[in-house]
Design a protein around this motif. Structure first.
Motif, PDB file in Angstrom:
ATOM      1  N   PRO A   1      80.858  -0.554  88.251  1.00  0.00           N
ATOM      2  CA  PRO A   1      80.393  -1.859  87.757  1.00  0.00           C
ATOM      3  C   PRO A   1      81.455  -2.609  86.973  1.00  0.00           C
ATOM      4  O   PRO A   1      81.573  -3.836  87.094  1.00  0.00           O
ATOM      5  CB  PRO A   1      79.189  -1.497  86.885  1.00  0.00           C
ATOM      6  N   ASN A   2      82.260  -1.888  86.189  1.00  0.00           N
ATOM      7  CA  ASN A   2      83.268  -2.575  85.388  1.00  0.00           C
ATOM      8  C   ASN A   2      84.488  -2.971  86.210  1.00  0.00           C
ATOM      9  O   ASN A   2      85.175  -3.942  85.871  1.00  0.00           O
ATOM     10  CB  ASN A   2      83.676  -1.707  84.204  1.00  0.00           C
TER      11      ASN A   2
ATOM     12  N   LEU B   1      93.096  -1.423  80.821  1.00  0.00           N
ATOM     13  CA  LEU B   1      92.028  -1.263  81.807  1.00  0.00           C
ATOM     14  C   LEU B   1      92.223  -2.188  83.010  1.00  0.00           C
ATOM     15  O   LEU B   1      91.846  -1.855  84.129  1.00  0.00           O
ATOM     16  CB  LEU B   1      90.671  -1.551  81.159  1.00  0.00           C
ATOM     17  N   ARG B   2      92.794  -3.358  82.775  1.00  0.00           N
ATOM     18  CA  ARG B   2      93.053  -4.312  83.851  1.00  0.00           C
ATOM     19  C   ARG B   2      94.274  -5.138  83.502  1.00  0.00           C
ATOM     20  O   ARG B   2      94.420  -5.590  82.365  1.00  0.00           O
ATOM     21  CB  ARG B   2      91.838  -5.237  84.043  1.00  0.00           C
TER      22      ARG B   2
ATOM     23  N   PHE C   1      82.637  -5.357  95.266  1.00  0.00           N
ATOM     24  CA  PHE C   1      84.045  -5.013  95.044  1.00  0.00           C
ATOM     25  C   PHE C   1      84.884  -5.399  96.248  1.00  0.00           C
ATOM     26  O   PHE C   1      85.944  -6.035  96.123  1.00  0.00           O
ATOM     27  CB  PHE C   1      84.188  -3.521  94.749  1.00  0.00           C
ATOM     28  N   VAL C   2      84.410  -5.029  97.436  1.00  0.00           N
ATOM     29  CA  VAL C   2      85.159  -5.333  98.653  1.00  0.00           C
ATOM     30  C   VAL C   2      85.251  -6.843  98.876  1.00  0.00           C
ATOM     31  O   VAL C   2      86.321  -7.375  99.192  1.00  0.00           O
ATOM     32  CB  VAL C   2      84.509  -4.644  99.870  1.00  0.00           C
ATOM     33  N   SER C   3      84.123  -7.551  98.677  1.00  0.00           N
ATOM     34  CA  SER C   3      84.134  -8.992  98.931  1.00  0.00           C
ATOM     35  C   SER C   3      85.029  -9.731  97.940  1.00  0.00           C
ATOM     36  O   SER C   3      85.740 -10.677  98.312  1.00  0.00           O
ATOM     37  CB  SER C   3      82.710  -9.549  98.886  1.00  0.00           C
ATOM     38  N   LEU C   4      85.036  -9.300  96.701  1.00  0.00           N
ATOM     39  CA  LEU C   4      85.906  -9.937  95.715  1.00  0.00           C
ATOM     40  C   LEU C   4      87.372  -9.640  96.011  1.00  0.00           C
ATOM     41  O   LEU C   4      88.234 -10.528  95.907  1.00  0.00           O
ATOM     42  CB  LEU C   4      85.546  -9.462  94.301  1.00  0.00           C
TER      43      LEU C   4
ATOM     44  N   GLY D   1      73.346  -3.667  90.292  1.00  0.00           N
ATOM     45  CA  GLY D   1      74.517  -2.797  90.313  1.00  0.00           C
ATOM     46  C   GLY D   1      75.435  -2.992  89.136  1.00  0.00           C
ATOM     47  O   GLY D   1      76.663  -2.963  89.278  1.00  0.00           O
ATOM     48  N   VAL D   2      74.862  -3.188  87.959  1.00  0.00           N
ATOM     49  CA  VAL D   2      75.647  -3.451  86.755  1.00  0.00           C
ATOM     50  C   VAL D   2      75.279  -2.444  85.673  1.00  0.00           C
ATOM     51  O   VAL D   2      74.317  -1.688  85.793  1.00  0.00           O
ATOM     52  CB  VAL D   2      75.422  -4.894  86.243  1.00  0.00           C
TER      53      VAL D   2
END
Length: 467
Positions: A222-223, A203-204, A176-179, A297-298
């Motif tokens: 994960p999502n 949701l996004r 999450f942080v890297s993305l 992690g999914v």
């Protein structure tokens, strides 16, 4: 060396010229009895006779000697195995005799059966409720067919995802942080997580003008990561998306928009679950979905869907099909790396435990099933939950089904405790009741369209449709 037999083609050639055997014999300079023997494949064809026929009737000798019999025999043997033909089936000698002595009848029979199968396939598209034919031309249906035709595997997207991820061994908790940092550094896009009520049930949302991605608090970790990987594909690899979209041949604007979404989702899955490490983990754990999910992690659903994409040349996994159904039996997602009818049209048979899984939430339910045509599969079913927005959106359970041909079951840990030689192991299922020819099925809900079930006024069967 094999004998050259041309009886049926010689007979067709003579009849097309409206000649008797005697007239053909006179033209070829042989006896009528010899022509009769040739037509009945009781004499093989000499080179001299082949040339004489070719010259006398102005036909290419290669057309006369072309051997379609082997292919036609294989096709005929396959057709007579159809459950449509009950009772004793013709043996190999009878089939060969039909091909030798009645080739046009065989051709018409095969054409008739092909027409029947086409009609059957169209009826399969009706689905359980009878109205699914209306959705076969929808964007979802068109895109499903495109993914199926590519065995649900896209090397260009796999390559782009591997390039984007870099180190395949990077910790899953850092994604999450890297993305988020990559979107900010390379594309000037900020990421925010907002309260559910601020998202208006979304949701996004990616606002290209404001260079901002907003994610709902309803998404679990994960999502949230998956959605950022989806956006990364759209902004960093539009050329890859464009190339795959162009290859689809799809022209409808709504379908093209949906296709880009599904392809970006494919990229996101490939980013989070790199092909080689994912396949290695799947094989090492015998396709233990929960263990695979913990490594990368999914979510459970993300693993299932990714498992249906492992069709890389030289490094293939088990060819799975994947379905997701709601409590009403509607198929809300379908991916297929196989050509199985169960994957294409299944989901409406109550004998399949894809429906009873709702009674045991979160529990993986294995099942061995057999279709009316004898095809056998191993499937697992388990419920998952949709994001919860409010008290009104609780209990939004869905069931996922993952399945493969029975020949692959030995590779899957969920099947290891079963005796695959037990004939009672397999549950008899069908596409749906309208099309299923099985008799005495206690779960039958409709009279089948293609057969008449026996009805006896003096006997009550297990359902109201037969006795």
């Amino acid at each position: 060396m094999t004998k050259t037999l041309i009886g049926p083609r010689l007979r067709q050639l003579r009849r097309a010229r409206k000649q008797t055997q005697a007239e053909m014999a006179a033209r070829l300079g042989v006896s009528p009895s010899y022509v009769n023997l040739l037509e009945n494949n009781q004499r093989s064809l000499s080179v001299q006779m082949l040339m004489a026929i070719s010259e006398a009737y102005a036909v290419d000798w290669r057309d006369l000697t072309r051997d379609d019999a082997t292919r036609r025999l294989a096709e005929l043997r396959s057709v007579v195995q159809d459950p449509l033909f009950a009772g004793d089936r013709p043996d190999l000698q009878e089939l060969r005799g039909a091909i030798d002595h009645a080739p046009r009848l065989v051709a018409q029979f095969l054409r008739l059966h092909g027409t029947h199968r086409t009609a059957l396939e169209k009826m399969m598209r009706l689905g359980a409720s009878g109205d699914e034919a209306l959705v076969r031309s929808t964007p979802e249906a068109v895109i499903h067919d495109f993914f199926r035709d590519h065995s649900n595997h896209f090397p260009a997207l796999e390559g782009a995802a591997e390039t984007a991820r870099g180190d395949p061994g990077s910790p899953a908790e850092d994604h999450f942080v890297s993305l988020r940092e990559r979107l900010a550094a390379d594309h000037g896009i900020s990421v925010e997580v907002r309260r559910i009520e601020d998202m208006q049930d979304a949701l996004r949302v990616y606002d290209a003008g404001a260079a901002r991605v907003t994610l709902s608090q309803a998404l679990d970790h994960p999502n949230r990561v998956f959605q950022l990987a989806h956006v990364l594909c759209a902004v960093a690899y539009p050329d890859v998306l464009d190339a795959v979209v162009a290859d689809s041949g799809i022209t409808a604007e709504t379908a093209l928009a949906r296709l880009r979404i599904e392809l970006a989702n494919y990229f996101a899955a490939a980013y989070l679950m790199p092909y080689a490490p994912f396949l290695a983990e799947a094989e090492a754990t015998h396709y233990d979905i929960d263990r695979i999910g913990s490594v990368f992690g999914v979510s459970f659903e993300q693993v299932c869907q990714r498992l249906s994409t492992l069709q890389r040349d030289g490094a293939k996994g088990v060819p799975f099909f994947f379905l997701r159904v709601d409590k009403a039996g509607n198929v809300t997602k379908r991916f297929n790396s196989t050509s199985f009818h169960l994957a294409e049209y299944g989901g409406a048979c109550p004998v399949w435990n894809i429906h009873t899984a709702f009674y045991t939430p979160g529990v993986i339910m294995p099942q061995f099933v057999e279709m009316p045509d004898g095809e056998r599969f191993f499937t697992i079913s388990r419920t998952v939950h949709r994001p919860v927005f409010s008290a009104e959106t609780q209990d939004r359970r869905l069931t996922l089904a993952l399945g493969c041909g029975i020949e692959h079951a030995h590779r899957i840990g969920y099947a290891s405790s079963f005796n695959l030689d037990d004939p009672k192991l397999f549950s008899p299922i069908g596409i749906n009741c309208h099309l299923c020819p099985r008799q005495a099925c206690s779960q039958r809900a409709h009279q089948p369209l293609l057969i008449d079930l026996p009805i006896d006024a003096n006997r009550r069967g297990s359902t109201r449709y037969e006795s």
